[in-house]
Scaffold this motif. Sequence first.
Motif, PDB file in Angstrom:
ATOM      1  N   ALA A 122       0.831  -1.208   0.000  1.00 40.19           N
ATOM      2  CA  ALA A 122       0.000   0.000   0.000  1.00 40.19           C
ATOM      3  C   ALA A 122       0.866   1.258   0.000  1.00 40.19           C
ATOM      4  N   TYR A 123       1.921   1.257   0.809  1.00 47.20           N
ATOM      5  CA  TYR A 123       2.795   2.431   0.844  1.00 47.20           C
ATOM      6  C   TYR A 123       3.532   2.591  -0.487  1.00 47.20           C
ATOM      7  N   GLY A 124       4.032   1.483  -1.045  1.00 48.61           N
ATOM      8  CA  GLY A 124       4.705   1.551  -2.345  1.00 48.61           C
ATOM      9  C   GLY A 124       3.792   2.106  -3.418  1.00 48.61           C
ATOM     10  N   ALA A 125       2.506   1.704  -3.374  1.00 51.59           N
ATOM     11  CA  ALA A 125       1.540   2.221  -4.354  1.00 51.59           C
ATOM     12  C   ALA A 125       1.314   3.716  -4.162  1.00 51.59           C
ATOM     13  N   ALA A 126       1.261   4.153  -2.882  1.00 50.59           N
ATOM     14  CA  ALA A 126       1.078   5.582  -2.616  1.00 50.59           C
ATOM     15  C   ALA A 126       2.273   6.387  -3.105  1.00 50.59           C
ATOM     16  N   ILE A 127       3.469   5.879  -2.889  1.00 54.30           N
ATOM     17  CA  ILE A 127       4.675   6.578  -3.334  1.00 54.30           C
ATOM     18  C   ILE A 127       4.734   6.630  -4.860  1.00 54.30           C
ATOM     19  N   ALA A 128       4.267   5.566  -5.511  1.00 52.82           N
ATOM     20  CA  ALA A 128       4.304   5.509  -6.973  1.00 52.82           C
ATOM     21  C   ALA A 128       3.429   6.582  -7.616  1.00 52.82           C
ATOM     22  N   THR A 129       2.438   7.087  -6.874  1.00 50.87           N
ATOM     23  CA  THR A 129       1.556   8.112  -7.440  1.00 50.87           C
ATOM     24  C   THR A 129       2.123   9.524  -7.289  1.00 50.87           C
ATOM     25  N   LEU A 130       3.208   9.689  -6.525  1.00 50.78           N
ATOM     26  CA  LEU A 130       3.769  11.029  -6.336  1.00 50.78           C
ATOM     27  C   LEU A 130       4.253  11.602  -7.669  1.00 50.78           C
ATOM     28  N   VAL A 131       3.960  12.866  -7.884  1.00 53.01           N
ATOM     29  CA  VAL A 131       4.372  13.536  -9.112  1.00 53.01           C
ATOM     30  C   VAL A 131       5.773  14.101  -8.909  1.00 53.01           C
ATOM     31  N   VAL A 132       6.731  13.534  -9.626  1.00 56.05           N
ATOM     32  CA  VAL A 132       8.118  13.993  -9.564  1.00 56.05           C
ATOM     33  C   VAL A 132       8.381  14.851 -10.779  1.00 56.05           C
ATOM     34  N   GLY A 133       8.936  16.048 -10.552  1.00 55.78           N
ATOM     35  CA  GLY A 133       9.183  16.893 -11.712  1.00 55.78           C
ATOM     36  C   GLY A 133       9.680  18.272 -11.357  1.00 55.78           C
ATOM     37  N   ASP A 134       9.441  19.191 -12.282  1.00 51.05           N
ATOM     38  CA  ASP A 134       9.885  20.577 -12.163  1.00 51.05           C
ATOM     39  C   ASP A 134       9.260  21.196 -10.910  1.00 51.05           C
ATOM     40  N   PRO A 135      10.071  21.647  -9.959  1.00 52.57           N
ATOM     41  CA  PRO A 135       9.491  22.184  -8.718  1.00 52.57           C
ATOM     42  C   PRO A 135       8.683  23.453  -8.914  1.00 52.57           C
ATOM     43  N   TRP A 136       8.824  24.100 -10.060  1.00 50.72           N
ATOM     44  CA  TRP A 136       8.026  25.301 -10.318  1.00 50.72           C
ATOM     45  C   TRP A 136       6.588  24.976 -10.693  1.00 50.72           C
ATOM     46  N   GLU A 137       6.316  23.726 -11.078  1.00 51.15           N
ATOM     47  CA  GLU A 137       4.960  23.342 -11.467  1.00 51.15           C
ATOM     48  C   GLU A 137       4.108  23.091 -10.218  1.00 51.15           C
ATOM     49  N   PRO A 138       2.927  23.677 -10.134  1.00 49.34           N
ATOM     50  CA  PRO A 138       2.094  23.530  -8.927  1.00 49.34           C
ATOM     51  C   PRO A 138       1.716  22.089  -8.611  1.00 49.34           C
ATOM     52  N   THR A 139       1.703  21.207  -9.617  1.00 47.01           N
ATOM     53  CA  THR A 139       1.297  19.821  -9.384  1.00 47.01           C
ATOM     54  C   THR A 139       2.453  18.947  -8.897  1.00 47.01           C
ATOM     55  N   THR A 140       3.674  19.450  -8.947  1.00 47.10           N
ATOM     56  CA  THR A 140       4.829  18.645  -8.537  1.00 47.10           C
ATOM     57  C   THR A 140       4.818  18.430  -7.029  1.00 47.10           C
ATOM     58  N   GLN A 141       5.022  17.178  -6.628  1.00 48.58           N
ATOM     59  CA  GLN A 141       5.087  16.828  -5.202  1.00 48.58           C
ATOM     60  C   GLN A 141       6.515  16.560  -4.730  1.00 48.58           C
TER      61      GLN A 141
END
Length: 494
Positions: free
Chosen positions: A315-334
């Motif tokens: 369950a934790y691995g699945a939750a981590i897999a949904t995190l949005v990794v990317g440009d920190p300037w983008e509001p959706t980036t986690q």
Amino acid sequence: MTDRSRDVIADLGATLRGGFYIDGDWARPLGNDRTELVCPVDAKAWIDAPLASHADIDRATAAARKAFDTGPWPTLSASDRAHLLRRFAVEIEHREPLLARLWTAQVGAPISFAGMFVPTARAMLGYYADLLETYQFEDRRPTWSGEARVMREPIGPAALITPWNATLPILFYKLAAALAAGCTVVIKSSPETPFDALVVAECAHAAGFPPGVINVITADRTGGAHLVASPDIDKVSFTGSTAGGKAVGRACLDRMARFTLELGGKSAAIFLDDADLGQTLPAIAPFTMPFSGQICFAQTRIIAPRSRVEEIIAAYGAAIATLVVGDPWEPTTQLGPVSSATQMTRALAHIAKAKVDGARLVTGGTRLDNFGAGYFIAPTVFADVTPDMAIAREEVFGPVVVVQAYDSEDEAVALANHSDFGLSGSILTADPERGYRLARRIRTGNIGVNALQMAPNVPFGGYKQSGLGREGGPEGLAAFLETKAIYMPGANAV
């Protein structure tokens, strides 16, 4: 350098970028040393800033000493200090969008994360302004032959030393309390984040603080050591590594200066056997690797009942897999990059050692090459981790979480306490009172049941090698006060 970083530079202004704030005015550096800032998104240098020489530091400490010894600040009434703190908060509020963008530009904190935590500064100022209206700086106690008047007075000029990862919130845990106590301050910024405190100085200037009350410099470790050793400094409040904190403590003890240390962490999130994962995982997962794990209170150890450990890992691995990794300037980036090449190399070395030591890699474990030269690491989870492994004991300061299994509550407590650190923690359970009873057994300064919280009126700090003293709450104010007892004769005494 991104266009957004260019915009931040333009908003700072040349005067602020070019020096320090000393004795109520902007001061050009007396030395020639500079620090280069590298954007963690693309690994390109984008701006540099001056570093304080010993002479610059001496100017700042002398200004703080003079303002404390002869200026009005320590002798102002509590209500007058509260009034200025509230004016300060208004100026900070006006600059909150800039301060959030600075956090992203300098070290790659996601802009959504920065926007969430920047208001901490204003909250701390408001809390201590309110506390000043009721705090008892004097009380009277009967003695055998009269009374004692017990006074709580400002310690004196204080050095406030902040780290790069969360400069603004950490600074205001120190600064708001120091000012409320009546101390004058020298703020030492980290070379990685030189501009936050200079914007704060701009706010203080606009709010009308007397000259010398707030002084701001940027310095490296050598400069920090010179500041800590200054005879003009009576109190040091330091946040950083445990090794750095020990060096500060030794230097302060040499001259009996007062000090507070807020240091590292390797905090545990304990799932009890009755935990509802649908409710508890969303509450705790964001705090397991916030800002790519570069926050001292990150819940980097998950301690799970053996009967449910594979369920929790999945369950934790699945939750981590949904995190949005990317440009920190983008509001959706986690999750954005880690802050520097040094941090990336260090975190990857921890990951490599964990694999050699026999930990099972659940997800991640590599650098993310699809972001070019940026310092991006895949969110990483290890299972089958034993207490003797370095990955279970050492602070990684990267997006790395380990899972450890237990068979009884006693073993869960033992695993949580099997650490040199004791800063934070959490317990996840369907029964909050059961969680409370277990929390009482964990050797840590802060622990949450079914959620992780921080509040201005609650003390923050750690057990063991996570530090000495507390910040926040009345305890944070007391850290900047000395206690004096004046014995007075009784009514019939001569």
